[in-house]
Design a protein around this motif. Structure first.
Motif, short mmCIF file in Angstrom:
data_model
loop_
_atom_site.label_atom_id
_atom_site.label_comp_id
_atom_site.label_asym_id
_atom_site.label_seq_id
_atom_site.Cartn_x
_atom_site.Cartn_y
_atom_site.Cartn_z
N GLN A 4 -23.65 4.17 -38.88
CA GLN A 4 -24.39 5.08 -38.02
C GLN A 4 -24.45 4.49 -36.62
OE1 GLN A 4 -25.81 8.26 -38.70
NE2 GLN A 4 -25.88 8.20 -36.47
N ALA A 5 -23.78 5.15 -35.69
CA ALA A 5 -23.76 4.68 -34.30
C ALA A 5 -24.86 5.36 -33.49
CB ALA A 5 -22.41 4.97 -33.68
N SER A 6 -25.35 4.63 -32.50
CA SER A 6 -26.38 5.16 -31.61
C SER A 6 -26.29 4.46 -30.26
CB SER A 6 -27.78 4.96 -32.22
OG SER A 6 -28.05 3.58 -32.39
N GLY A 7 -27.05 4.99 -29.29
CA GLY A 7 -27.15 4.32 -28.00
C GLY A 7 -26.37 4.96 -26.87
N GLY A 8 -25.63 6.02 -27.15
CA GLY A 8 -24.89 6.68 -26.09
C GLY A 8 -25.82 7.40 -25.13
N GLY A 9 -25.24 7.89 -24.04
CA GLY A 9 -26.05 8.61 -23.07
C GLY A 9 -25.29 8.82 -21.78
N LEU A 10 -26.05 9.22 -20.76
CA LEU A 10 -25.49 9.47 -19.44
C LEU A 10 -25.89 8.33 -18.51
CD1 LEU A 10 -24.16 11.34 -17.31
CD2 LEU A 10 -26.40 12.43 -17.04
N VAL A 11 -24.91 7.78 -17.79
CA VAL A 11 -25.18 6.67 -16.89
C VAL A 11 -24.28 6.81 -15.66
CG1 VAL A 11 -23.48 5.16 -18.00
CG2 VAL A 11 -25.42 4.15 -16.78
N GLN A 12 -24.74 6.30 -14.55
CA GLN A 12 -23.93 6.32 -13.34
C GLN A 12 -22.88 5.21 -13.37
OE1 GLN A 12 -26.69 6.10 -10.03
NE2 GLN A 12 -26.74 8.33 -9.86
N ALA A 13 -21.81 5.42 -12.66
CA ALA A 13 -20.78 4.40 -12.56
C ALA A 13 -21.39 3.09 -12.06
CB ALA A 13 -19.67 4.87 -11.62
N GLY A 14 -20.97 2.01 -12.68
CA GLY A 14 -21.53 0.70 -12.35
C GLY A 14 -22.70 0.30 -13.22
N GLY A 15 -23.21 1.25 -13.98
CA GLY A 15 -24.35 0.98 -14.84
C GLY A 15 -23.94 0.41 -16.19
N SER A 16 -24.93 0.27 -17.08
CA SER A 16 -24.72 -0.35 -18.38
C SER A 16 -25.31 0.49 -19.50
CB SER A 16 -25.38 -1.73 -18.43
OG SER A 16 -24.82 -2.61 -17.47
N LEU A 17 -24.72 0.36 -20.66
CA LEU A 17 -25.25 0.95 -21.89
C LEU A 17 -24.97 -0.02 -23.02
CD1 LEU A 17 -24.13 4.71 -21.91
CD2 LEU A 17 -26.49 3.86 -21.80
N ARG A 18 -25.80 0.05 -24.05
CA ARG A 18 -25.54 -0.75 -25.24
C ARG A 18 -25.51 0.16 -26.45
NH1 ARG A 18 -29.23 -5.71 -27.39
NH2 ARG A 18 -30.56 -3.98 -28.06
N LEU A 19 -24.40 0.15 -27.15
CA LEU A 19 -24.25 0.92 -28.38
C LEU A 19 -24.57 0.02 -29.57
CD1 LEU A 19 -20.89 2.80 -27.67
CD2 LEU A 19 -23.22 3.42 -27.00
N SER A 20 -25.13 0.63 -30.59
CA SER A 20 -25.40 -0.07 -31.84
C SER A 20 -24.82 0.71 -33.00
CB SER A 20 -26.91 -0.25 -32.05
OG SER A 20 -27.45 -1.12 -31.09
N CYS A 21 -24.42 -0.02 -34.03
CA CYS A 21 -23.90 0.60 -35.25
C CYS A 21 -24.56 -0.09 -36.43
CB CYS A 21 -22.39 0.46 -35.31
SG CYS A 21 -21.65 1.14 -36.80
N ALA A 22 -25.32 0.67 -37.17
CA ALA A 22 -26.00 0.14 -38.35
C ALA A 22 -25.17 0.43 -39.58
CB ALA A 22 -27.38 0.76 -38.48
N SER A 23 -25.06 -0.54 -40.46
CA SER A 23 -24.29 -0.36 -41.68
C SER A 23 -25.20 -0.39 -42.89
CB SER A 23 -23.24 -1.46 -41.81
OG SER A 23 -23.87 -2.71 -42.05
N SER A 24 -24.77 0.26 -43.94
CA SER A 24 -25.49 0.21 -45.21
C SER A 24 -24.46 0.20 -46.33
CB SER A 24 -26.43 1.41 -45.36
OG SER A 24 -25.69 2.61 -45.35
N GLY A 25 -24.85 -0.35 -47.44
CA GLY A 25 -23.93 -0.41 -48.56
C GLY A 25 -23.57 -1.84 -48.90
N ARG A 26 -22.28 -2.10 -49.01
CA ARG A 26 -21.83 -3.42 -49.38
C ARG A 26 -22.14 -4.46 -48.31
NH1 ARG A 26 -15.75 -3.42 -51.26
NH2 ARG A 26 -16.25 -5.62 -51.32
#
Length: 123
Positions: A4-26
């Motif tokens: 399950q990925a999260s953390g996307g969005g709208l940002v201006q050029a030069g800015g930063s974002l951090r995406l996360s991916c949570a796993s479940s199962g094995r």
């Protein structure tokens, strides 16, 4: 494994974002974890990957020096820190997993995929 990925969005050029991916199962450390992206009208492309213990990483040339992939085994997550974003980074970002020892960068090598998260960079 489910992703399950999260953390996307709208940002201006030069800015930063951090995406996360949570796993479940094995067990999380059984998998190589990667990020891919797909822009409108384009094929899905490799962005970054980290091997099972996070000690070996690889990046697409287009993001090298700007993006950093990391994994937290205790939490079962993989993150993508994206700095100095450009308009050409705009895409839907997907996390993916595979069981393997060698680093892989092709879409076909990954068996497990999460739903994408939209990243939009305005110029």
């Amino acid at each position: 494994v489910q992703l399950q990925a999260s953390g996307g969005g709208l940002v201006q050029a030069g800015g930063s974002l951090r995406l996360s991916c949570a796993s479940s199962g094995r067990a999380f450390d059984a998998y190589e974890m990667a990020w891919f992206r797909q822009a409108p009208g384009k094929e899905r492309e490799f962005v970054a990957t980290a091997n099972w213990d996070g000690r070996e990483t690889r990046y697409a040339d287009s993001v090298k020096g700007r993006f950093t992939i990391s994994r937290d085994t205790a939490l079962g997550t993989v993150r993508l820190q994206m700095d100095n974003l450009r308009s050409e980074d705009t895409a839907v970002y997907y996390c993916a997993a595979r069981v393997g020892i060698d680093i892989a960068t092709s879409v076909d090598a990954y068996r497990y995929w999460g739903r994408g998260t939209q990243v939009t960079v305005s110029s």
